[in-house]
Motif scaffolding. Structure first.
Motif, PDB file in Angstrom:
ATOM      1  N   THR A 243     -88.537  73.411 -25.489  1.00 35.39           N
ATOM      2  CA  THR A 243     -89.579  73.896 -24.580  1.00 35.39           C
ATOM      3  C   THR A 243     -89.018  73.830 -23.169  1.00 35.39           C
ATOM      4  O   THR A 243     -88.546  72.767 -22.735  1.00 35.39           O
ATOM      5  CB  THR A 243     -90.842  73.006 -24.674  1.00 35.39           C
ATOM      6  OG1 THR A 243     -91.336  73.102 -26.005  1.00 35.39           O
ATOM      7  CG2 THR A 243     -91.915  73.468 -23.694  1.00 35.39           C
ATOM      8  N   LEU A 244     -89.042  74.970 -22.487  1.00 35.22           N
ATOM      9  CA  LEU A 244     -88.509  75.014 -21.132  1.00 35.22           C
ATOM     10  C   LEU A 244     -89.486  74.346 -20.176  1.00 35.22           C
ATOM     11  O   LEU A 244     -90.700  74.486 -20.315  1.00 35.22           O
ATOM     12  CB  LEU A 244     -88.289  76.471 -20.703  1.00 35.22           C
ATOM     13  CG  LEU A 244     -87.354  77.277 -21.613  1.00 35.22           C
ATOM     14  CD1 LEU A 244     -87.330  78.742 -21.194  1.00 35.22           C
ATOM     15  CD2 LEU A 244     -85.943  76.674 -21.600  1.00 35.22           C
TER      16      LEU A 244
ATOM     17  N   GLY B 226     -91.061  73.739 -12.868  1.00 37.21           N
ATOM     18  CA  GLY B 226     -91.684  72.809 -11.913  1.00 37.21           C
ATOM     19  C   GLY B 226     -92.451  71.696 -12.615  1.00 37.21           C
ATOM     20  O   GLY B 226     -92.693  70.626 -12.035  1.00 37.21           O
TER      21      GLY B 226
ATOM     22  N   THR C 287     -95.564  71.644 -13.350  1.00 43.63           N
ATOM     23  CA  THR C 287     -96.946  71.438 -12.882  1.00 43.63           C
ATOM     24  C   THR C 287     -97.990  71.814 -13.935  1.00 43.63           C
ATOM     25  O   THR C 287     -99.144  71.416 -13.815  1.00 43.63           O
ATOM     26  CB  THR C 287     -97.233  72.218 -11.578  1.00 43.63           C
ATOM     27  OG1 THR C 287     -97.058  73.614 -11.822  1.00 43.63           O
ATOM     28  CG2 THR C 287     -96.315  71.772 -10.448  1.00 43.63           C
TER      29      THR C 287
ATOM     30  N   TRP D 294    -102.349  80.488  -2.299  1.00 47.07           N
ATOM     31  CA  TRP D 294    -103.570  79.966  -2.935  1.00 47.07           C
ATOM     32  C   TRP D 294    -103.265  78.940  -4.021  1.00 47.07           C
ATOM     33  O   TRP D 294    -104.171  78.259  -4.511  1.00 47.07           O
ATOM     34  CB  TRP D 294    -104.342  81.120  -3.590  1.00 47.07           C
ATOM     35  CG  TRP D 294    -105.166  81.911  -2.642  1.00 47.07           C
ATOM     36  CD1 TRP D 294    -105.681  81.501  -1.440  1.00 47.07           C
ATOM     37  CD2 TRP D 294    -105.598  83.276  -2.820  1.00 47.07           C
ATOM     38  NE1 TRP D 294    -106.393  82.520  -0.867  1.00 47.07           N
ATOM     39  CE2 TRP D 294    -106.366  83.617  -1.691  1.00 47.07           C
ATOM     40  CE3 TRP D 294    -105.412  84.217  -3.818  1.00 47.07           C
ATOM     41  CZ2 TRP D 294    -106.951  84.868  -1.546  1.00 47.07           C
ATOM     42  CZ3 TRP D 294    -105.998  85.464  -3.668  1.00 47.07           C
ATOM     43  CH2 TRP D 294    -106.761  85.783  -2.544  1.00 47.07           C
TER      44      TRP D 294
ATOM     45  N   GLY E   3    -102.729  75.873  -5.821  1.00 46.26           N
ATOM     46  CA  GLY E   3    -102.788  74.421  -5.662  1.00 46.26           C
ATOM     47  C   GLY E   3    -102.670  73.982  -4.219  1.00 46.26           C
ATOM     48  O   GLY E   3    -103.232  74.595  -3.309  1.00 46.26           O
TER      49      GLY E   3
ATOM     50  N   THR F  18     -93.336  77.267 -10.148  1.00 46.72           N
ATOM     51  CA  THR F  18     -92.477  78.457 -10.112  1.00 46.72           C
ATOM     52  C   THR F  18     -93.236  79.708 -10.566  1.00 46.72           C
ATOM     53  O   THR F  18     -94.251  79.630 -11.267  1.00 46.72           O
ATOM     54  CB  THR F  18     -91.253  78.273 -11.036  1.00 46.72           C
ATOM     55  OG1 THR F  18     -91.711  78.177 -12.399  1.00 46.72           O
ATOM     56  CG2 THR F  18     -90.449  77.036 -10.664  1.00 46.72           C
TER      57      THR F  18
ATOM     58  N   ALA G 151     -92.099  82.030 -12.706  1.00 49.30           N
ATOM     59  CA  ALA G 151     -92.012  82.204 -14.168  1.00 49.30           C
ATOM     60  C   ALA G 151     -92.976  81.261 -14.883  1.00 49.30           C
ATOM     61  O   ALA G 151     -93.619  81.645 -15.869  1.00 49.30           O
ATOM     62  CB  ALA G 151     -90.584  81.973 -14.652  1.00 49.30           C
TER      63      ALA G 151
ATOM     64  N   ALA H 122    -104.519  82.643 -13.843  1.00 54.54           N
ATOM     65  CA  ALA H 122    -103.372  82.420 -12.938  1.00 54.54           C
ATOM     66  C   ALA H 122    -103.419  83.381 -11.749  1.00 54.54           C
ATOM     67  O   ALA H 122    -103.881  84.518 -11.868  1.00 54.54           O
ATOM     68  CB  ALA H 122    -102.076  82.594 -13.714  1.00 54.54           C
ATOM     69  N   ASP H 123    -102.914  82.906 -10.602  1.00 54.89           N
ATOM     70  CA  ASP H 123    -103.079  83.671  -9.362  1.00 54.89           C
ATOM     71  C   ASP H 123    -102.022  84.756  -9.132  1.00 54.89           C
ATOM     72  O   ASP H 123    -102.323  85.766  -8.496  1.00 54.89           O
ATOM     73  CB  ASP H 123    -103.074  82.713  -8.162  1.00 54.89           C
ATOM     74  CG  ASP H 123    -104.447  82.077  -7.976  1.00 54.89           C
ATOM     75  OD1 ASP H 123    -105.449  82.799  -8.119  1.00 54.89           O
ATOM     76  OD2 ASP H 123    -104.509  80.872  -7.703  1.00 54.89           O
TER      77      ASP H 123
ATOM     78  N   LEU I 103     -85.511  83.578 -21.751  1.00 52.73           N
ATOM     79  CA  LEU I 103     -86.261  83.000 -20.634  1.00 52.73           C
ATOM     80  C   LEU I 103     -86.466  84.078 -19.580  1.00 52.73           C
ATOM     81  O   LEU I 103     -85.880  85.167 -19.660  1.00 52.73           O
ATOM     82  CB  LEU I 103     -85.581  81.740 -20.090  1.00 52.73           C
ATOM     83  CG  LEU I 103     -84.138  81.794 -19.600  1.00 52.73           C
ATOM     84  CD1 LEU I 103     -84.037  82.415 -18.238  1.00 52.73           C
ATOM     85  CD2 LEU I 103     -83.566  80.381 -19.551  1.00 52.73           C
TER      86      LEU I 103
ATOM     87  N   LYS J  67    -109.948  86.236  -4.231  1.00 50.60           N
ATOM     88  CA  LYS J  67    -110.107  85.204  -5.261  1.00 50.60           C
ATOM     89  C   LYS J  67    -111.427  84.495  -5.016  1.00 50.60           C
ATOM     90  O   LYS J  67    -111.689  84.071  -3.897  1.00 50.60           O
ATOM     91  CB  LYS J  67    -108.939  84.213  -5.159  1.00 50.60           C
ATOM     92  CG  LYS J  67    -109.147  82.868  -5.848  1.00 50.60           C
ATOM     93  CD  LYS J  67    -107.889  82.017  -5.773  1.00 50.60           C
ATOM     94  CE  LYS J  67    -108.104  80.620  -6.331  1.00 50.60           C
ATOM     95  NZ  LYS J  67    -106.854  79.909  -6.595  1.00 50.60           N
TER      96      LYS J  67
ATOM     97  N   MET K 202    -107.168  74.524  -3.586  1.00 48.75           N
ATOM     98  CA  MET K 202    -107.147  73.666  -4.776  1.00 48.75           C
ATOM     99  C   MET K 202    -108.266  74.018  -5.753  1.00 48.75           C
ATOM    100  O   MET K 202    -108.981  73.143  -6.250  1.00 48.75           O
ATOM    101  CB  MET K 202    -107.277  72.186  -4.371  1.00 48.75           C
ATOM    102  CG  MET K 202    -106.059  71.612  -3.670  1.00 48.75           C
ATOM    103  SD  MET K 202    -104.664  71.436  -4.791  1.00 48.75           S
ATOM    104  CE  MET K 202    -105.143  70.038  -5.762  1.00 48.75           C
TER     105      MET K 202
ATOM    106  N   ILE L 137    -109.183  76.525  -9.168  1.00 45.07           N
ATOM    107  CA  ILE L 137    -108.783  77.522 -10.164  1.00 45.07           C
ATOM    108  C   ILE L 137    -109.708  78.728 -10.013  1.00 45.07           C
ATOM    109  O   ILE L 137    -110.914  78.593  -9.776  1.00 45.07           O
ATOM    110  CB  ILE L 137    -108.888  76.932 -11.594  1.00 45.07           C
ATOM    111  CG1 ILE L 137    -107.992  75.694 -11.724  1.00 45.07           C
ATOM    112  CG2 ILE L 137    -108.520  77.976 -12.643  1.00 45.07           C
ATOM    113  CD1 ILE L 137    -106.512  75.928 -11.631  1.00 45.07           C
TER     114      ILE L 137
END
Ligand code: FAD
Length: 295
Positions: free
Chosen positions: A31-32, A35, A37, A102, A104, A113, A115, A125-126, A168, A187, A194, A196
């Motif tokens: 599993t790659l 970051g 996060t 935007w 986080g 990142t 990717a 996802a933003d 990847l 958004k 911070m 979602i």
């Protein structure tokens, strides 16, 4: 329950070639992690089942921003902090720069990142709506070679994509031809920072001789994946912005979205907000149309 670090093996790939060789030798075994996060949150919640993790964070070939005459290329390992601070991204692809700002907190943006945001596959996802309306291409690489796919074709369903087990994400490529387009990104979340996304809509459009000659609309949280609003676009393309066109576009939007329904908002609320955002964008376009007529 918190995850147990001893349940995971973690290695750091030393180069892109090293990472691709490991993926080729044991497809699906690794599993790659970039970051971290997303994955570290899953680990903290005891939801990270991956026994073998391969860190990409020291691979320099994945972290770049290249400005070419027709394309802006961004390495998959580029962080949102780097994207947010890049002058050409801000001028050429301001919707992506806005989305990056935007994500986080500042600390988050310095790890997270591009990717990772895409492959994680969250419908909320933003970055994806901006990438969709810029007609981006995604470049996937394996030991077998690299391939460029329209980003609009990347997501197949909830957390499903065309990414093969030995591949990847090398880069995202954005065409540099949106200078004269009307651009829109909004958004809606619980707070300005911070938070979602409950609903987001992005758009790029062009007026030629009073008609919409080009339009792309995309959304977050209005389906099980980041979504191009193809039916709504089809209603608007080639039209002037009459009341009838606007009504038809609103109806098309409501018929093509399947908003997610979760602890943040109901599907019904998301559909109402999406219709309001479409109207706000069409107000902006109408203003452009009026300006073009005066000129
Ligand atoms: C406090 C907090 C706030 C957040 N706020 C937001 C927000 O406002 N908006 C938002 O969109 N997100 C938000 N996120 C989610 C997260 O930060 C982003 O999705 C981030 O971009 C993930 O990138 P990463 O590098 O950290 O991914 P990782 O956690 O390292 O990986 C995520 C997934 O991507 C895969 N992956 C990573 N790199 C590659 C690659 N090069 N090729 C193939 N697969 C790869 C991994 O295998 C994994 O499946 C938040 C997260 C936190 C913890």
């Amino acid at each position: 329950m918190r995850g147990n670090p001893e349940a995971h093996q973690l290695i750091a790939a030393t180069s892109l070639a090293d990472a691709l060789a490991l993926l080729a030798n044991e497809p699906g075994a690794w599993t790659l992690i970039a970051g971290g996060t997303e994955l570290m949150v899953a680990h903290a919640a005891g939801r990270l089942s991956a026994p073998r993790l391969m860190s990409l964070s020291t691979i320099r070939e994945l972290s770049f921003i290249r400005v070419e005459p027709d394309w802006l290329s961004i390495g998959g390992g580029t962080t949102f902090g780097q994207i947010r601070r890049h002058a050409t991204i801000a001028s050429d692809s301001p919707l992506l720069a806005q989305a990056a700002a935007w994500i986080g907190s500042i600390a988050n943006q310095n790890r997270a990142t591009l990717a990772g945001n895409i492959v994680n596959g969250s419908p909320a996802a933003d970055a994806p709506p901006a990438l969709l309306v810029y007609d981006a291409e995604i470049e996937l690489i394996s030991q077998r070679g690299s391939r460029r796919v329209p980003y609009a074709d990347f997501h197949l369903g909830y957390k499903e994509s065309v990414l093969e087990r030995d591949e990847l994400v090398l880069a995202l490529h954005l065409p540099r031809r949106f200078e004269n387009h009307t651009k829109y990104l909004r958004k809606v979340g619980t707070r300005n920072a911070m938070a979602i996304t409950k609903v987001a809509i992005a758009a790029t459009a062009l007026f030629t001789e009073g008609r919409i000659s080009e339009i792309r609309l995309a959304a977050a949280s209005l389906a099980d994946r980041p979504l191009r609003l193809i039916a709504t676009e089809a209603v608007l393309l080639g039209k002037t912005l009459s009341r009838e066109t606007r009504t038809a576009a609103g109806a098309a939007l409501l018929s093509e979205v399947r908003p997610i329904d979760d602890i943040r908002s109901t599907a019904l609320y998301r559909a109402h907000v999406a219709a309001n955002l479409l109207n706000e964008f069409l107000d902006t376009l109408e203003h452009e149309q009026a300006t073009e007529q005066i000129a």
